[in-house]
Scaffold this motif. Structure first.
Motif, PDB file in Angstrom:
ATOM      1  N   HIS A 223      -5.192 -14.426  -8.819  1.00  0.00           N
ATOM      2  CA  HIS A 223      -6.454 -14.728  -9.534  1.00  0.00           C
ATOM      3  C   HIS A 223      -7.103 -13.473 -10.101  1.00  0.00           C
ATOM      4  N   HIS A 224      -6.313 -12.684 -10.812  1.00  0.00           N
ATOM      5  CA  HIS A 224      -6.828 -11.451 -11.423  1.00  0.00           C
ATOM      6  C   HIS A 224      -6.201 -11.266 -12.794  1.00  0.00           C
ATOM      7  N   TYR A 225      -6.903 -10.570 -13.672  1.00  0.00           N
ATOM      8  CA  TYR A 225      -6.299 -10.202 -14.946  1.00  0.00           C
ATOM      9  C   TYR A 225      -5.191  -9.192 -14.655  1.00  0.00           C
ATOM     10  N   PRO A 226      -4.123  -9.206 -15.455  1.00  0.00           N
ATOM     11  CA  PRO A 226      -2.968  -8.344 -15.145  1.00  0.00           C
ATOM     12  C   PRO A 226      -3.337  -6.883 -14.896  1.00  0.00           C
ATOM     13  N   SER A 227      -4.334  -6.350 -15.593  1.00  0.00           N
ATOM     14  CA  SER A 227      -4.635  -4.907 -15.464  1.00  0.00           C
ATOM     15  C   SER A 227      -5.583  -4.602 -14.307  1.00  0.00           C
ATOM     16  N   GLN A 228      -6.014  -5.627 -13.558  1.00  0.00           N
ATOM     17  CA  GLN A 228      -6.989  -5.360 -12.489  1.00  0.00           C
ATOM     18  C   GLN A 228      -6.322  -4.698 -11.282  1.00  0.00           C
ATOM     19  N   ASN A 229      -7.043  -3.785 -10.656  1.00  0.00           N
ATOM     20  CA  ASN A 229      -6.543  -3.112  -9.454  1.00  0.00           C
ATOM     21  C   ASN A 229      -6.966  -3.937  -8.237  1.00  0.00           C
ATOM     22  N   VAL A 230      -6.072  -4.828  -7.782  1.00  0.00           N
ATOM     23  CA  VAL A 230      -6.414  -5.765  -6.695  1.00  0.00           C
ATOM     24  C   VAL A 230      -6.696  -5.026  -5.397  1.00  0.00           C
TER      25      VAL A 230
END
Ligand code: LRH
Ligand code: MN
Length: 397
Positions: A223-230
Motif C-alpha cells: 500500500h505504497h507508491y513505488p518510490s516510497q521508503n517503506v
C-alpha cells in the motif's frame, strides 16, 4: 559461512518469528479481470484453516490464521464456536479479525465515510460484532481496512468524512476489551481512484491517536507508491510507539499482493532490520503483529504460502546477523561505506544451513516445499474438493 554464534542468533530469531497466514490467501481470488479457479483451492473456513495448518506443520512459524468476518463467519458471531474448534483441530489459533466494510452494496459511497448516518451506523454495528467475534475467539487484534474514498474531484467532502471516521473509530475503540487492539490499515488508492479516506501512514496515525490508546497503525507493504521508503515509515511508527502490525506481500507496481520477497527481498530485509535495530537500540520488544496478505491467482495457494514463510524465515535470519554495534558506530562516525556494508554483508549471508539446522533440531522437515510435495496432501484435497460448484465468482475470496 555463519559462525556457531551466528547459528545461535538465527535460531533465536526463528524461535521468536510468528507470521500469521490469511484465510483468504487459500481461496480462489482474482483480479478485476477474472479469477483462475484452482480445483484444490479452499472454499470453506474449515478448508482454509486446514491448509494453513499444513503450512504451519511444515514450517513451524505460522501458529495463527487471520480471519475475514464476511468470508469466514457467514452467520457472524454464531460461527465463532465452530471456527475456534476447527482452528484447535488443526493446531492453530484464530488470529486477527478483519471486518468487511467493502463488499456490501450499501458501502458504494463508503462505510465510516458514508454521508448516510444509517450506513455509518450499520458499518459500526458490523465492527462491534467483529469485536464480539474476537472476544469469543480470544483474538487480540481487530484489523481495519476501509475501501472508502471517491473517484471524481468534488464528489466527496474530505474534511467531513475525516470527522465521521474520527467519530466512528472513537466509538468503536470504546467497545474494545482491555487486551484488544484496533489496527488501522492505510492504502493510497484502489478501489477508489481520486481520494481514499485513509490514504497514508500519517492519516492512519492521526486517526489511531484520536481513536484511543489501544489503536495502532498497520503497514501493508503493498500500500505504497513505488518510490516510497517503506522502512522509513516503519522506523517513524516504531519511534512513535504506533506500529501495530504488517500485512506482508511484494509488488512490482501497485497493490499486487505477490509472494513476499519475490520482487524486492532487500526491501523486506530492510524492514525486518529496522525492527531489530529498534529492539537492539531500545532494549525493548517491538509489539508488532506479522501477518501475510497475499492472493495467489496463478501459483498454487499452499505452495505460495510455504514459499512466503520460508522467505520470511530467511530474511528474518539475515536481519538477525546485522552487527548492530558496528552499524551504530559507523553511523555515528558517518562512515557511510562501513554502515552500508553492515547490512549488505548480513543480507549476503547464506543462512539456509543454519535454518535447516534449526528445523531439524525442532523435528521440522529440512525442505518444507519438498516435504509438502511428498506428502500427497495436494493430490488428496484436489480429489476431495473437485467437482463441486465453483464458488461465488463475484466475491474477492
Ligand atoms: C486491501 C487489503 C486488506 C484486506 C484485503 C483482502 O487491499 O490489503 O488488508 O482486507 O486486502
Ligand atoms: Mn492488507
Amino acid at each position: 559461512m555463519p559462525s556457531s554464534a551466528d547459528h545461535d542468533r538465527v535460531a533465536a530469531a526463528l524461535d521468536r518469528l510468528q507470521i500469521e497466514l490469511p484465510s483468504w490467501g487459500f481461496a480462489n481470488t482474482g483480479t478485476r479481470f477474472g479469477k483462475y479457479l484452482q480445483p484444490a483451492a479452499a472454499a470453506t473456513t474449515e478448508e482454509k484453516i486446514a491448509d494453513a495448518g499444513q503450512v504451519h506443520a511444515l514450517t513451524g512459524s505460522c501458529p495463527s490464521v487471520a480471519l475475514h468476518v464476511s468470508w469466514d463467519f457467514p452467520r457472524g458471531l454464531e460461527d465463532a464456536g465452530a471456527v475456534a474448534n476447527v482452528a484447535k483441530a488443526h493446531g492453530l489459533r484464530p488470529g486477527a479479525i478483519n471486518p468487511n466494510l467493502f463488499q456490501d452494496q450499501e458501502y458504494k459511497h463508503g462505510s465510516f465515510g458514508n454521508p448516510s448516518s444509517a450506513v455509518r451506523g450499520r458499518a459500526l454495528a458490523h465492527c462491534r460484532e467483529s469485536i464480539a467475534i474476537a472476544r469469543a475467539l480470544q483474538s487480540r487484534d481487530l484489523s481495519m481496512w476501509f475501501a472508502d474514498g471517491s473517484n471524481y474531484p468534488g464528489t466527496a467532502n474530505i474534511r467531513t468524512r475525516k470527522r465521521w471516521f474520527e467519530e466512528c473509530l472513537v466509538a468503536l475503540h470504546g467497545g474494545l476489551d482491555p487486551g484488544q487492539r484496533l489496527l488501522i490499515e492505510y492504502k493510497p488508492f484502489e478501489p477508489a481512484f481520486y481520494h481514499t479516506d485513509i490514504a497514508d501512514w500519517g492519516m492512519a496515525l492521526l486517526l489511531a491517536r484520536s481513536a484511543g490508546p489501544q489503536a495502532r497503525v498497520l503497514v501493508d507493504t503493498g500500500h505504497h507508491y513505488p518510490s516510497q521508503n517503506v522502512e522509513q515509515i516503519v522506523a517513524w511508527l516504531l519511534a512513535e510507539g504506533m506500529l501495530g502490525g504488517f500485512h506482508f506481500n511484494d509488488r512490482r507496481y501497485a497493490d499486487d499482493d505477490l509472494t513476499l520477497g519475490s520482487i524486492d527481498p532487500y526491501q523486506a530485509f530492510r524492514i525486518f532490520h529496522e525492527i531489530r535495530f529498534f529492539e537492539w537500540e531500545t532494549g525493548t520488544r517491538a509489539d508488532v503483529a506479522f501477518v501475510v496478505d497475499q492472493s495467489h491467482n496463478l501459483k498454487g495457494k499452499i505452495e505460495s504460502m510455504i514459499q512466503t514463510v520460508v522467505q520470511a524465515q530467511a530474511l528474518v535470519a539475515k536481519a538477525a546477523l546485522v552487527d548492530c554495534a558496528s552499524l551504530a558506530a559507523a553511523q555515528q562516525a558517518s562512515d557511510l561505506v562501513r554502515a552500508e556494508t553492515c547490512l549488505q554483508d548480513a543480507f549476503a549471508c547464506d543462512v539456509r544451513p543454519a535454518i535447516r539446522a534449526w528445523r531439524s533440531a525442532r523435528g521440522l522437515p529440512a525442505d518444507p516445499m519438498q516435504a509438502f510435495r511428498d506428502s500427497g496432501y495436494l493430490e488428496r484435497i484436489t480429489k476431495e474438493r473437485a467437482g463441486r460448484p465453483n464458488t461465488d465468482a463475484s466475491a474477492y475470496a
